[in-house]
Design an enzyme around this catalytic site. Structure first.
Site, short mmCIF file in Angstrom:
data_model
loop_
_atom_site.label_atom_id
_atom_site.label_comp_id
_atom_site.label_asym_id
_atom_site.label_seq_id
_atom_site.Cartn_x
_atom_site.Cartn_y
_atom_site.Cartn_z
N ASP A 1 0.88 -1.17 0.00
CA ASP A 1 0.00 0.00 0.00
C ASP A 1 0.92 1.22 0.00
O ASP A 1 1.52 1.55 1.02
CB ASP A 1 -0.89 -0.03 1.25
CG ASP A 1 -1.68 1.26 1.46
OD1 ASP A 1 -1.62 2.15 0.59
OD2 ASP A 1 -2.34 1.38 2.50
N ASP B 1 -12.61 5.82 2.43
CA ASP B 1 -11.19 5.85 2.80
C ASP B 1 -10.78 7.26 3.24
O ASP B 1 -10.64 8.16 2.40
CB ASP B 1 -10.35 5.39 1.58
CG ASP B 1 -8.85 5.38 1.86
OD1 ASP B 1 -8.41 5.90 2.91
OD2 ASP B 1 -8.11 4.84 1.00
N LYS C 1 3.17 11.25 -3.34
CA LYS C 1 2.15 10.61 -4.17
C LYS C 1 1.28 11.64 -4.90
O LYS C 1 0.76 11.38 -5.98
CB LYS C 1 1.29 9.72 -3.28
CG LYS C 1 0.32 8.83 -4.00
CD LYS C 1 -0.30 7.87 -3.00
CE LYS C 1 -1.42 7.06 -3.59
NZ LYS C 1 -1.99 6.13 -2.59
N GLU D 1 -7.03 0.63 -4.81
CA GLU D 1 -7.08 0.56 -3.34
C GLU D 1 -8.44 0.08 -2.82
O GLU D 1 -8.49 -0.82 -1.97
CB GLU D 1 -6.73 1.93 -2.74
CG GLU D 1 -5.24 2.24 -2.86
CD GLU D 1 -4.90 3.71 -2.66
OE1 GLU D 1 -5.77 4.48 -2.21
OE2 GLU D 1 -3.75 4.09 -2.95
P1 ADP Z 1 -2.81 7.69 3.96
O1 ADP Z 1 -3.77 6.74 3.33
O2 ADP Z 1 -3.07 9.11 3.58
O3 ADP Z 1 -1.40 7.30 3.77
P2 ADP Z 1 -3.48 6.65 6.64
O4 ADP Z 1 -4.60 5.79 6.19
O5 ADP Z 1 -2.29 5.97 7.16
O6 ADP Z 1 -3.09 7.73 5.56
O7 ADP Z 1 -4.07 7.62 7.79
C1 ADP Z 1 -3.29 8.51 8.51
C2 ADP Z 1 -4.20 9.34 9.40
O8 ADP Z 1 -4.86 8.48 10.34
C3 ADP Z 1 -3.43 10.36 10.22
O9 ADP Z 1 -4.11 11.61 10.17
C4 ADP Z 1 -3.50 9.79 11.65
O10 ADP Z 1 -3.47 10.79 12.65
C5 ADP Z 1 -4.83 9.09 11.63
N1 ADP Z 1 -4.92 8.08 12.69
C6 ADP Z 1 -4.11 7.01 12.87
N2 ADP Z 1 -4.47 6.33 13.99
C7 ADP Z 1 -5.53 6.99 14.52
C8 ADP Z 1 -6.36 6.79 15.67
N3 ADP Z 1 -6.16 5.79 16.54
N4 ADP Z 1 -7.37 7.67 15.90
C9 ADP Z 1 -7.57 8.70 15.05
N5 ADP Z 1 -6.84 8.94 13.95
C10 ADP Z 1 -5.83 8.09 13.68
MG MG Z 2 -4.38 5.08 2.31
#
Ligand code: ADP
Ligand code: MG
Length: 623
Positions: free
Chosen positions: A25, A207, A86, A185
């Site tokens: 991913d 998402d 990205k 995705e």
């Molecule tokens: P991307 O797809 O953009 O790479 P992610 O799916 O990894 O991002 O999401 C990252 C976001 O998720 C960040 O803003 C992070 O603060 C939030 N996040 C991660 N864990 C938690 C949680 N336990 N509670 C709330 N928000 C969370």
């Molecule tokens: Mg993502």
């Protein structure tokens, strides 16, 4: 029409040999790698037990670092710390001008169409930065699995156009990785939940990541996921939640906007921790260091947090509604709503999304990992680790692909919704005697006329040996690979001369545009059929005119007396004057009349060719 079927890569491997494969991913904020081990797909942690790799690359004079280490450098050395790359992948210099103001990097001013970022370690392109992230993940996988990977499946957003997909593949190539295929995705998330082996139906994939929101509506139809629509907001995510909390604290603690950077940065970090803590706690204690070194202490409750973020969560519902409308379905028709992305951990997000779709969203698989897990399952199948009868997840091509034939008509070679990869061939022939070149015009769309379809590419097949019209056999092959890339080849069968082109069928087309093209084709179906009949008749008239003119030039003087010749020419002139008319039947009659009036001439020509063939031979030879 001949039909070739390509086999999926890896299918011919021996069943007992387990091949190492992984799913990646490649996210905007965070990336992950997963693999199927002892029948179970799981994400692979680094040596410190962390599954997530922040999608950040730090370039220094000493070398390159990736992940948490790089992220730690962002504050002190932002110009050499590349995050969210990205957003730039597969984009041209023009595209990123609109994003540019929000990105802290130094872009090189240059003519090349690909943006390059200046760092102390040299200039880098988004493809190169992405390649570093991929390399780090593959290294982790190879270390953990103790062997070399045969290939990986990399996920991309469903809305990625062909340039963005190609750039993702280029990054993998640069990293020396064999890409089994790219996977959408949302499709990966659906696979992780095993929705592909359930009953046919429509699913929503919600998402919400760090900086982006994507909604996809998928339809599962006989084991194939079709993307009905996508939508979202490329500037909305968990980072905005952090910002809301930070601003609230600033108000409470009396911190001004022009407080120093260090204080503000630390505040953002504290806000993010508070948000994540509120996912499990009802209230969090805040202890904030102020500019003068003193501290502010306070509490943030869930209720207060909801007040801050509710407007943001509600903002995600707007694209959901639009995506449903684009797909022509209602919220109630959703069989499942799959939650993806770290921000869907926030209970309030689950609650409001559940309310909108009137269902309990699927949250059992960690929303950070669900995409990587689905990719790993797919990679395991593509690497050949499953028996042949195991279902293969396939994508479909969203619009028909074909070529232009005489009269400005489109001959469809690969119809829309054909599962890919696929290759299909069809034979065409020359229109004129002695024709030595043929133009191949590749088109996409559902309409009958070239002018109503989208032109993808043109190329020419040259050096066709001269033959009479209709004798040459030119085989045109269309092949769409698993990533939706189309290649077209034309080959003359007797001489083997060929020409080909690779095109990017989805390049620049949004799903909404695809929908629009489909709707157009349905609305115009009847007109189109009428137009096609007319064009076909016109082409037939042109063919007759062409053949008769060629015959007259060839042996008209020899086989016809001046009077007969004038008669034939007059009939010919009549058809010429009528062939461009708009009535099918008039043209058809004119063709029939001409054929009747020239029958005697055709007969003479046939006799003559028989005589020529027999001259110099004895009758016996022909018995
Ligand atoms: P991307 O797809 O953009 O790479 P992610 O799916 O990894 O991002 O999401 C990252 C976001 O998720 C960040 O803003 C992070 O603060 C939030 N996040 C991660 N864990 C938690 C949680 N336990 N509670 C709330 N928000 C969370
Ligand atoms: Mg993502």
């Amino acid at each position: 029409m001949a039909l070739l079927q390509l086999s999926e890569p890896g299918q011919s491997t021996a069943p007992h040999q387990h091949k190492l494969a992984a799913g990646i991913d490649l996210g905007t904020t965070n990336s992950l790698v997963a693999s199927v081990r002892s029948g179970q797909a799981e994400t692979l942690p680094d040596e410190q037990g962390r599954h997530i790799l922040p999608s950040v690359v730090y370039y220094s004079a000493k070398g390159i670092s990736v992940g948490y280490e790089a992220k730690a450098c962002a504050a002190d050395d932002p110009l050499n710390t590349i995050a969210s790359v990205k957003r730039l992948l597969g984009r041209g210099v023009e595209d990123i001008k609109s994003l540019g103001s929000r990105l802290p990097y130094e872009f090189l001013q240059q003519d090349s169409s690909v943006p390059r970022i200046h760092t102390v370690a040299g200039d880098v392109s988004p493809v190169e930065v992405s390649a570093e992230i991929l390399k780090a993940l593959v290294n982790r996988a190879e270390k953990t699995l103790n062997g070399e990977l045969t290939g990986v499946v990399i996920t991309v957003p469903a809305y990625f156009d062909d340039a963005q997909r190609q750039a993702t593949k280029d990054a993998a190539k640069l990293a020396g990785i064999n890409v089994l295929r790219l996977l959408n995705e949302p499709t990966a998330a659906a696979v992780a939940y095993g929705l592909d082996s359930g009953s046919d139906g429509i699913h929503a994939i919600y998402d919400l990541g760090g900086g982006t929101f994507d909604i996809s509506i998928l339809r599962l139809n006989r084991g194939v996921f079709e993307v009905l629509s996508t939508g979202g907001d490329s500037a909305l995510g968990g980072d905005d939640f952090d910002r809301e909390i930070a601003e609230w604290i600033m108000q409470q603690a009396g911190i001004s906007d022009d407080a120093n950077h260090k204080v503000l940065r630390r505040l953002m970090r504290d806000a993010c921790s508070a948000k994540e803590a509120l996912t499990t706690e009802k209230v969090v204690e805040l202890d904030i260091e102020l500019e003068d070194g003193s501290r502010w202490r306070g509490q943030l409750s869930r209720e207060q947090f909801h007040q801050l973020v509710d407007p943001l969560i509600k903002k995600t519902i707007v694209p959901c509604r639009r995506a449903l409308r684009d797909a022509g379905v209602s919220a109630a028709e959703m069989q499942d709503v799959v939650m993806v992305g770290g921000s869907t951990r926030v209970p309030r997000v689950r609650e409001l999304v559940g309310e909108f779709f009137d269902t309990r969203p699927l949250v059992d698989i960690d929303p950070d990992r669900v995409v990587a897990i689905g990719a790993a399952i797919q990679a395991d199948i593509l690497a050949g680790n499953k028996p042949d009868d195991e279902m293969l997840l396939l994508d479909v091509n969203p619009l028909s692909l074909g070529i232009e034939t005489m009269g400005g008509l489109v001959e469809k070679i690969i119809p829309r919704n054909t599962t890919i990869p696929v290759a299909r061939a069809q034979e065409f022939t020359t229109f004129k005697d002695g024709q030595t070149a043929m133009a191949v015009h590749v088109l996409q769309g559902e309409r009958e006329l070239v002018s109503d379809c989208r032109s993808l590419a043109r190329f020419e097949l040259r050096n066709i040996p001269p033959m009479v019209a209709g004798a040459a056999r030119i085989r045109v092959t269309f092949a769409v690979d698993a990533d939706g890339l189309l290649s077209v080849e034309a080959q003359e069968q007797s001489s083997g001369v060929k020409a080909s082109v690779v095109v990017k069928p989805s390049y620049g087309l949004t799903d909404t545009e695809i929908e629009g093209m489909l709707r157009d084709s349905m609305e115009h179906a009847e007109d189109d059929l009428e137009a096609r009949r007319l064009r076909e008749q016109q082409v037939e008239a042109e063919r007759v005119i062409e053949a008769l003119s060629a015959a007259l030039a060839d042996d008209g003087d020899q086989l016809l007396n001046p009077q007969e010749r004038e008669q034939v020419e007059q009939a010919l002139a009549e058809l010429v004057s009528q062939k461009d008319g708009s009535d099918v039947n008039t043209i058809k009659q004119a063709v029939e009349t001409l054929e009747k009036r020239c029958e005697f001439y055709v007969e003479r020509r046939m006799n003559q060719s028989v005589n020529q063939a027999m001259s110099g031979h004895t009758i016996d030879e022909f018995e």
